[in-house]
Write an enzyme that holds these catalytic residues in place. Structure first.
Site, short mmCIF file in Angstrom:
data_model
loop_
_atom_site.label_atom_id
_atom_site.label_comp_id
_atom_site.label_asym_id
_atom_site.label_seq_id
_atom_site.Cartn_x
_atom_site.Cartn_y
_atom_site.Cartn_z
N ASP A 208 1.18 -0.96 0.24
CA ASP A 208 -0.58 0.05 -0.30
C ASP A 208 0.92 1.58 -0.03
OD1 ASP A 208 1.10 0.37 2.39
OD2 ASP A 208 -1.02 0.31 3.97
N ASP B 176 -11.54 11.87 7.88
CA ASP B 176 -12.46 12.22 8.96
C ASP B 176 -13.59 10.75 9.74
OD1 ASP B 176 -13.98 14.32 10.78
OD2 ASP B 176 -15.46 13.16 9.58
#
Length: 207
Positions: free
Chosen positions: A86, A140
């Protein structure tokens, strides 16, 4: 020299790199290399005072990623086994060029090249592009407390730095395809058809 498919997923903070890499790992039954993030003891300090803690932060990331990729070579690539990660080790320069200055940046560049120049490079890169609003929503949503203090101007600059870096990589390593994914429009988590398109593109480079 890379002897087996080595796929890297890249993009700025919050782009969905780990999520996509994990989904592709499951799809193709590939081992996955995930970067260490939350374990970095300097992250919270860095987001509150970048000037004081940037060198410690970048060195921690560099050393950990170097060790991960060194192990990857022995465990998978040298044995002809495909693997997905990743991140691309090049991201260390993307971040450090922005966070470090003067002699610290010069020292970091030297250490980076000593450690990474002989490491295998991915033979396909998935680059997830996304604008600031998209990244902020995803950041968030995952709720990492140390990211609460992140400067949005820093994140916007990072978006631009990534675009420049991917352009640079395409020039420096023309034999390595970069598959760009529009993270503002493509929802590979909720939309199976969109994920299938990405998976098909990756499969073409695994032959």
């Amino acid at each position: 020299m890379t002897h087996a498919p080595f796929i890297a997923v890249e993009g700025p903070i919050g782009a969905g790199k780990t999520t996509l890499a994990t989904m592709l790992s499951t799809e193709f039954q590939l081992p996955i290399i995930k970067e260490i993030v939350e374990e970095n003891p300097f992250l919270d300090k860095f987001y509150r005072n970048m000037d004081d803690w940037s060198f410690q932060l970048e060195m921690f990331f560099l050393c950990n990623r170097y060790k991960q990729l060194e192990d990857t070579v022995m465990q998978y690539i040298d044995k002809g086994k495909p693997v997905i990660s990743d991140y691309h080790i090049y991201k260390n320069l993307i971040f450090s060029e922005r966070t470090l200055k003067g002699t610290k940046r010069d020292k970091y560049r030297q250490i980076y090249h000593v450690l990474t120049d002989d490491l295998p490079k991915p033979n396909v890169i998935l680059y997830i592009r996304a604008d600031l609003d998209t990244l902020l929503k995803r950041i968030d949503k995952r709720g990492r407390s140390f990211e609460d203090a992140m400067d949005t101007a820093y994140l916007q600059q990072l978006i631009e730095d990534y675009d420049e870096a991917m352009t640079s990589l395409a020039i420096r390593e023309p034999s390595t395809p970069i598959i760009t994914i529009d993270g503002n429009k493509v929802d590979f988590v909720e939309n199976k058809d969109q994920f299938a398109v990405i998976a098909l593109q990756v499969k073409e480079h695994m032959q």
